[in-house]
Design an enzyme around this catalytic site. Structure first.
Site, PDB file in Angstrom:
ATOM      1  N   GLU A 278     -73.516 -52.182  34.766  1.00  0.00           N
ATOM      2  CA  GLU A 278     -74.074 -53.185  35.337  1.00  0.00           C
ATOM      3  C   GLU A 278     -74.187 -54.272  34.482  1.00  0.00           C
ATOM      4  OE1 GLU A 278     -75.552 -51.371  39.537  1.00  0.00           O
ATOM      5  OE2 GLU A 278     -77.151 -52.713  38.480  1.00  0.00           O
ATOM      6  N   HIS A 299     -64.323 -29.009  24.747  1.00  0.00           N
ATOM      7  CA  HIS A 299     -63.441 -28.125  25.542  1.00  0.00           C
ATOM      8  C   HIS A 299     -62.760 -28.914  26.468  1.00  0.00           C
ATOM      9  CE1 HIS A 299     -64.441 -24.913  22.359  1.00  0.00           C
ATOM     10  NE2 HIS A 299     -65.924 -25.763  21.927  1.00  0.00           N
ATOM     11  N   LYS A 413     -71.139 -52.833  50.151  1.00  0.00           N
ATOM     12  CA  LYS A 413     -72.217 -52.728  51.452  1.00  0.00           C
ATOM     13  C   LYS A 413     -71.725 -53.963  52.647  1.00  0.00           C
ATOM     14  CE  LYS A 413     -76.485 -53.331  47.989  1.00  0.00           C
ATOM     15  NZ  LYS A 413     -77.331 -53.548  47.041  1.00  0.00           N
TER      16      LYS A 413
HETATM   17  O1  PA5 Z   1     -79.609 -52.342  38.641  1.00  0.00           O
HETATM   18  C1  PA5 Z   1     -79.514 -52.362  40.411  1.00  0.00           C
HETATM   19  O2  PA5 Z   1     -80.220 -54.077  40.281  1.00  0.00           O
HETATM   20  C2  PA5 Z   1     -78.881 -51.737  41.142  1.00  0.00           C
HETATM   21  O3  PA5 Z   1     -78.437 -50.767  40.756  1.00  0.00           O
HETATM   22  C3  PA5 Z   1     -80.157 -51.521  42.020  1.00  0.00           C
HETATM   23  O4  PA5 Z   1     -81.355 -50.712  40.870  1.00  0.00           O
HETATM   24  C4  PA5 Z   1     -80.028 -49.833  42.801  1.00  0.00           C
HETATM   25  O5  PA5 Z   1     -79.069 -50.760  43.832  1.00  0.00           O
HETATM   26  C5  PA5 Z   1     -81.559 -49.800  43.767  1.00  0.00           C
HETATM   27  O6  PA5 Z   1     -82.268 -51.132  44.564  1.00  0.00           O
HETATM   28  P1  PA5 Z   1     -83.660 -51.471  44.842  1.00  0.00           P
HETATM   29  O7  PA5 Z   1     -84.229 -50.991  43.885  1.00  0.00           O
HETATM   30  O8  PA5 Z   1     -83.761 -52.601  45.409  1.00  0.00           O
HETATM   31  O9  PA5 Z   1     -83.842 -50.563  46.171  1.00  0.00           O
END
Ligand code: PA5
Length: 423
Positions: A278, A299, A413
């Site tokens: 990310e 393996h 989303k």
């Molecule tokens: O890195 C990020 O921001 C995302 O992966 C969030 O951690 C994930 O979508 C969960 O988000 P939230 O804590 O707002 O529910």
């Protein structure tokens, strides 16, 4: 120092002189991070988070944990992504906690949650709902399901006392839910993004309730903060790791495989994949983070690592001093021929497997490094978390991306909400 970086198997790929050539860029990335002049600076609160966590807050959570464990026999942790992976990484790395943790809201599978409810039958859980935005679909729906399941089993007052929310101070639906229902709640700082949040209440609350060593975790991260926030390319192995992977990427090594001969690192590497995927992968750039647990994956994926497309580099994560020894027994008839290692510790063989794999993969043109933790405890994991966080910030800046946003995560989303008819 309790974490080491071995760069022996980089010869011919990345040499010290290559690092020296980009030292000005690394220094600039460091200064941008420190002075908050770089992209995404509003989400760099994790940089000095370990030293900002008050000892009194740790003590408060430890006490809360003792109280909860008096009256609960498990923790249900509801969350996804950065609100899930760090918790599981710690729990699995430590090979379990005093109370078991069950995870919900990490997917929308009816079968998964059906089985989870079956496991919760007859149990007395404390439920921790974690969402920074407070609006994420998966944990919101899972929370509904868990609440609905528990409401027949506990009085309204008792159910209320069994729910703890971890969310934003003022924004998001979960904040409203917590305030209107009078659930106990903890705040996720504004300036720390989801994937950097394991050392905030996101990780600390559920782990403290389950009885994990959160003090060790924070102390390790504080040690990491001291060492890895210095611009010193002789000693700061976090920056060396960042610079090395950047140089490898520039040579076409676009996949990093992090591999460990220690199975308890499985979820640490899942956490690492989120952090690196990310943070770096945007604007058409970035290294694809992948992970292997060995020997088992040797393996299944060993052929690919040894002989496949040469666009891969590898980083091993090693634990130098495991908690236990286990002697390999001698057999009178030595039919399998392994009396050669009889009397030796099993981890001796594990170490030889690591040395052999690193050497064979290097011969197969997969440059590799090894990050070694002296021990597999909370302290070393806390330090490793900080090591990785700091490195990805630097490598993101070297790549020229904002390491602290994740615009791409929104795409699915939007389409899903359109299908569901949600505004
Ligand atoms: O890195 C990020 O921001 C995302 O992966 C969030 O951690 C994930 O979508 C969960 O988000 P939230 O804590 O707002 O529910």
């Amino acid at each position: 120092m309790s974490i080491y970086l071995d760069r022996d198997h980089l010869k011919g790929f990345v040499e010290q002189k290559d690092i020296e050539k980009i030292s000005k860029h690394i220094e600039k990335a460091h200064q941008d991070l420190e002075s908050k002049a770089g992209a995404g600076a509003e989400y760099t609160g994790w940089c000095d988070l370990p030293s900002r966590v008050e000892d009194s807050f740790i003590a408060e959570l430890e006490q809360l944990g003792r109280d909860v464990r008096n009256d609960s026999d498990c923790i249900v942790s509801i969350g996804i992504g950065g609100s899930y992976l760090g918790i599981r990484a710690v729990e699995e790395f430590l090979r379990g906690t005093e109370l078991p943790i069950f995870y919900a809201g990490l997917n929308m599978s009816a079968d998964y949650h059906h089985n989870l409810l079956k496991k919760l039958e007859g149990r007395k859980p404390t439920v921790v709902v974690i969402s920074k935005s407070g609006t994420t679909t998966e944990p919101a729906i899972a929370f509904r399901i868990i609440k609905n399941f528990l409401k027949d089993k506990f009085s309204e007052a008792e159910l209320k006392s069994r729910v703890i929310c971890v969310t934003d101070q003022s924004k998001g639906a979960l904040r409203k839910v917590a305030d209107q229902n009078g659930y106990r709640s903890y705040v996720i700082p504004d300036d720390v993004g989801g994937r950097f949040s394991v050392l905030t209440p996101v990780g600390l609350v559920p782990l403290a309730l389950a009885g994990a060593d959160i003090r060790g975790l924070i102390e390790g991260a504080r040690a990491g903060e001291k060492i890895y926030s210095q611009f010193n390319l002789d000693e700061n192995i976090s920056y060396l790791y960042a610079a090395t992977r950047y140089l490898l990427y520039k040579k076409g090594k676009v996949i990093e495989v992090t591999a460990s001969f220690y199975d308890n690192l499985f979820y640490v590497l899942e956490w690492w994949k989120q952090l690196y995927g990310e943070s770096e992968a945007k604007d058409g750039k970035g290294i694809f983070p992948s992970s292997l647990i060995l020997s088992t994956d040797l393996h299944s994926m060993g052929q690919l690592m040894q002989d496949g497309v040469r666009n891969v580099f590898e980083t091993f994560v090693d634990i130098k001093q495991p908690d236990h020894t286990l002697e390999i027994p001698m057999e009178d008839e030595d039919l399998d021929g392994f009396n050669i290692v009889a009397g030796k510790d099993l981890d001796y063989v594990n170490t030889q497997a690591h040395i052999a794999t690193a050497s064979a993969h290097f011969d197969g043109k997969v440059p590799n490094m090894t990050i070694s933790l002296c021990k597999g405890d909370a302290y070393h994991l806390g330090q490793l978390f900080y090591f990785y966080e700091r490195a990805v910030a630097i490598s993101g800046y070297l790549l020229g991306v904002n390491p602290f946003n994740q615009p791409g995560v929104e795409a699915y989303k939007k389409k899903m909400f359109a299908l569901l008819g949600k505004a």
